[in-house]
Design a protein around this motif. Structure first.
Motif, PDB file in Angstrom:
ATOM      1  N   LEU A  31       0.788  -1.275  -0.204  1.00 46.15           N
ATOM      2  CA  LEU A  31       0.047   0.074  -0.066  1.00 46.15           C
ATOM      3  C   LEU A  31       0.903   1.275   0.235  1.00 46.15           C
ATOM      4  O   LEU A  31       1.721   1.444   0.856  1.00 46.15           O
ATOM      5  N   HIS A  32       0.739   1.867  -1.089  1.00 43.88           N
ATOM      6  CA  HIS A  32       1.382   3.276  -1.052  1.00 43.88           C
ATOM      7  C   HIS A  32       0.720   4.491  -0.788  1.00 43.88           C
ATOM      8  O   HIS A  32      -0.469   4.410  -1.147  1.00 43.88           O
ATOM      9  N   ALA A  33       1.283   5.600  -0.257  1.00 43.02           N
ATOM     10  CA  ALA A  33       0.998   6.907  -0.267  1.00 43.02           C
ATOM     11  C   ALA A  33       1.735   7.935  -0.755  1.00 43.02           C
ATOM     12  O   ALA A  33       2.904   7.622  -0.615  1.00 43.02           O
ATOM     13  N   PHE A  34       1.359   8.900  -1.790  1.00 44.81           N
ATOM     14  CA  PHE A  34       2.018   9.754  -2.363  1.00 44.81           C
ATOM     15  C   PHE A  34       1.943  11.280  -1.944  1.00 44.81           C
ATOM     16  O   PHE A  34       1.586  12.016  -3.023  1.00 44.81           O
ATOM     17  N   PRO A  35       2.061  11.757  -0.671  1.00 40.97           N
ATOM     18  CA  PRO A  35       1.774  13.113  -0.268  1.00 40.97           C
ATOM     19  C   PRO A  35       2.842  14.188  -0.878  1.00 40.97           C
ATOM     20  O   PRO A  35       4.011  13.526  -1.028  1.00 40.97           O
ATOM     21  N   ALA A  36       2.502  15.196  -1.277  1.00 40.84           N
ATOM     22  CA  ALA A  36       3.548  16.057  -1.785  1.00 40.84           C
ATOM     23  C   ALA A  36       4.598  16.113  -0.623  1.00 40.84           C
ATOM     24  O   ALA A  36       4.621  16.258   0.553  1.00 40.84           O
ATOM     25  N   VAL A  37       5.786  16.550  -1.219  1.00 40.55           N
ATOM     26  CA  VAL A  37       6.931  16.762  -0.197  1.00 40.55           C
ATOM     27  C   VAL A  37       6.981  18.002   0.480  1.00 40.55           C
ATOM     28  O   VAL A  37       7.378  17.839   1.776  1.00 40.55           O
ATOM     29  N   ASP A  38       6.129  18.931   0.269  1.00 41.76           N
ATOM     30  CA  ASP A  38       5.978  20.086   1.012  1.00 41.76           C
ATOM     31  C   ASP A  38       4.684  20.049   1.708  1.00 41.76           C
ATOM     32  O   ASP A  38       4.253  21.049   1.977  1.00 41.76           O
ATOM     33  N   HIS A  39       4.234  18.954   2.085  1.00 41.55           N
ATOM     34  CA  HIS A  39       3.077  18.480   2.900  1.00 41.55           C
ATOM     35  C   HIS A  39       3.304  18.061   4.056  1.00 41.55           C
ATOM     36  O   HIS A  39       3.183  16.811   4.182  1.00 41.55           O
ATOM     37  N   PRO A  40       3.978  18.808   5.083  1.00 43.96           N
ATOM     38  CA  PRO A  40       4.464  18.046   6.159  1.00 43.96           C
ATOM     39  C   PRO A  40       3.474  17.247   6.897  1.00 43.96           C
ATOM     40  O   PRO A  40       3.749  16.177   7.391  1.00 43.96           O
ATOM     41  N   HIS A  58       4.192  16.688  -9.790  1.00 42.98           N
ATOM     42  CA  HIS A  58       4.942  17.391  -8.551  1.00 42.98           C
ATOM     43  C   HIS A  58       5.892  16.435  -7.577  1.00 42.98           C
ATOM     44  O   HIS A  58       5.875  15.411  -7.886  1.00 42.98           O
ATOM     45  N   ALA A  59       6.874  17.140  -7.142  1.00 38.78           N
ATOM     46  CA  ALA A  59       7.649  16.099  -6.388  1.00 38.78           C
ATOM     47  C   ALA A  59       6.747  15.507  -5.086  1.00 38.78           C
ATOM     48  O   ALA A  59       6.174  16.203  -4.073  1.00 38.78           O
ATOM     49  N   SER A  60       6.765  14.303  -4.691  1.00 39.84           N
ATOM     50  CA  SER A  60       6.048  13.462  -3.792  1.00 39.84           C
ATOM     51  C   SER A  60       6.915  12.652  -3.090  1.00 39.84           C
ATOM     52  O   SER A  60       8.156  12.094  -3.512  1.00 39.84           O
ATOM     53  N   SER A  61       6.473  12.262  -1.657  1.00 39.32           N
ATOM     54  CA  SER A  61       7.089  11.366  -1.052  1.00 39.32           C
ATOM     55  C   SER A  61       6.653   9.785  -1.494  1.00 39.32           C
ATOM     56  O   SER A  61       5.437   9.903  -1.826  1.00 39.32           O
ATOM     57  N   ASP A  62       7.383   9.014  -1.622  1.00 46.45           N
ATOM     58  CA  ASP A  62       6.766   7.765  -1.985  1.00 46.45           C
ATOM     59  C   ASP A  62       6.811   7.026  -0.547  1.00 46.45           C
ATOM     60  O   ASP A  62       7.966   6.350  -0.053  1.00 46.45           O
ATOM     61  N   TRP A  63       5.615   6.794   0.212  1.00 49.74           N
ATOM     62  CA  TRP A  63       5.740   5.917   1.351  1.00 49.74           C
ATOM     63  C   TRP A  63       4.949   4.412   1.162  1.00 49.74           C
ATOM     64  O   TRP A  63       4.029   4.425   0.434  1.00 49.74           O
ATOM     65  N   ARG A  64       5.363   3.587   1.841  1.00 53.41           N
ATOM     66  CA  ARG A  64       4.946   2.163   1.601  1.00 53.41           C
ATOM     67  C   ARG A  64       4.745   1.506   2.805  1.00 53.41           C
ATOM     68  O   ARG A  64       5.675   1.344   3.613  1.00 53.41           O
ATOM     69  N   ALA A  65       3.605   0.892   2.831  1.00 54.42           N
ATOM     70  CA  ALA A  65       3.205  -0.036   3.967  1.00 54.42           C
ATOM     71  C   ALA A  65       3.278  -1.640   3.413  1.00 54.42           C
ATOM     72  O   ALA A  65       2.477  -1.826   2.247  1.00 54.42           O
ATOM     73  N   VAL A  66       3.660  -2.436   4.017  1.00 56.72           N
ATOM     74  CA  VAL A  66       3.666  -3.807   3.502  1.00 56.72           C
ATOM     75  C   VAL A  66       2.402  -4.536   4.275  1.00 56.72           C
ATOM     76  O   VAL A  66       2.134  -4.263   5.384  1.00 56.72           O
ATOM     77  N   LEU A  67       1.932  -5.287   3.175  1.00 54.72           N
ATOM     78  CA  LEU A  67       0.340  -5.880   3.723  1.00 54.72           C
ATOM     79  C   LEU A  67       0.558  -7.308   3.965  1.00 54.72           C
ATOM     80  O   LEU A  67       1.451  -7.880   3.111  1.00 54.72           O
ATOM     81  N   GLY A  68      -0.167  -7.748   4.783  1.00 50.15           N
ATOM     82  CA  GLY A  68       0.038  -9.223   5.203  1.00 50.15           C
ATOM     83  C   GLY A  68       1.012  -9.601   6.109  1.00 50.15           C
ATOM     84  O   GLY A  68       1.019 -10.796   6.505  1.00 50.15           O
ATOM     85  N   GLY A  69       1.632  -8.778   6.787  1.00 54.83           N
ATOM     86  CA  GLY A  69       2.422  -9.060   7.965  1.00 54.83           C
ATOM     87  C   GLY A  69       3.891  -9.466   7.551  1.00 54.83           C
ATOM     88  O   GLY A  69       4.879  -9.728   8.359  1.00 54.83           O
ATOM     89  N   ASP A  70       4.218  -9.506   6.138  1.00 53.62           N
ATOM     90  CA  ASP A  70       5.629  -9.814   6.102  1.00 53.62           C
ATOM     91  C   ASP A  70       6.605  -8.455   5.708  1.00 53.62           C
ATOM     92  O   ASP A  70       6.027  -7.535   6.081  1.00 53.62           O
ATOM     93  N   ASP A  71       7.998  -8.730   5.586  1.00 49.91           N
ATOM     94  CA  ASP A  71       8.519  -7.640   5.556  1.00 49.91           C
ATOM     95  C   ASP A  71       8.939  -6.901   4.336  1.00 49.91           C
ATOM     96  O   ASP A  71       9.432  -5.957   4.121  1.00 49.91           O
ATOM     97  N   GLY A  72       8.248  -7.285   3.154  1.00 52.70           N
ATOM     98  CA  GLY A  72       8.348  -6.791   1.834  1.00 52.70           C
ATOM     99  C   GLY A  72       9.585  -6.938   1.003  1.00 52.70           C
ATOM    100  O   GLY A  72       9.806  -6.500  -0.081  1.00 52.70           O
ATOM    101  N   SER A  73      10.436  -7.905   1.481  1.00 46.13           N
ATOM    102  CA  SER A  73      11.758  -8.098   0.771  1.00 46.13           C
ATOM    103  C   SER A  73      11.250  -9.017  -0.419  1.00 46.13           C
ATOM    104  O   SER A  73      10.442  -9.860  -0.407  1.00 46.13           O
TER     105      SER A  73
END
Length: 172
Positions: free
Chosen positions: A121-130, A157-172
């Protein structure tokens, strides 16, 4: 005492929330206010998500102590050649600064992990949206870096790429 935060599936009576969220201060990082026709189209899409297959995504009304305070949801997208979910949220101004968005985002991660079919699951808030970046951090998302992101269509625009791993594994 900490507020109880819950997610309620988007319903026909929730259009008022889209109208409230359409104020300039609430849409500054989203390309500005939309026309009422676009809001009605968005409302129909949200209702269709609520009626559709749960693994395709969901929109929710965020409720704190029985009061509607905003919205949050996730939907399918392809990001960097991977099928993922994207998340987005909005908390009404009078309820901001209380940690409600972060608690709703944590609940959304759990929901998407249980009902979804994607690994991330990703979220892409603008880098200038603290505030939105702080929500991601507080909700346990991992910052992958800065990316160029298009939203609304035609506006990059410039965004931060934030990621949450679903299902409890480490995403590797």
């Amino acid at each position: 005492m900490e507020s109880t935060v819950g997610l309620e599936p988007w319903a026909e009576d929730d259009f008022w929330l889209l109208l409230r969220k359409n104020e300039p201060a609430m849409t500054e990082h989203l390309g500005g206010p939309e026309t009422e026709a676009k809001l009605r189209d968005r409302h129909r899409r949200y209702l269709a998500m609520s009626a559709g297959e749960p693994e395709a995504g969901r929109m929710f009304r965020v409720v704190a102590d029985g009061e509607s305070v905003g919205s949050i949801g996730f939907w399918e997208r392809v990001w960097q050649d991977e099928e993922v979910y994207e998340a987005g949220w909005s908390i009404l101004p009078e309820f901001q600064g209380r940690g409600l968005a972060a608690r709703a985002a944590r609940a959304l991660v759990v929901h998407a992990g249980v009902h979804g079919a994607r690994r991330h699951l990703h979220a892409f808030p603008a880098v200038d949206h603290p505030a939105s970046n702080a929500v991601c951090r507080a909700a346990g998302f991992e910052l992958l870096g800065e990316v160029r992101f298009e939203y609304p269509p035609g506006q990059w625009h410039a965004s931060s790429d934030w990621r949450a791993v679903l299902g409890g594994d480490d995403g590797s």
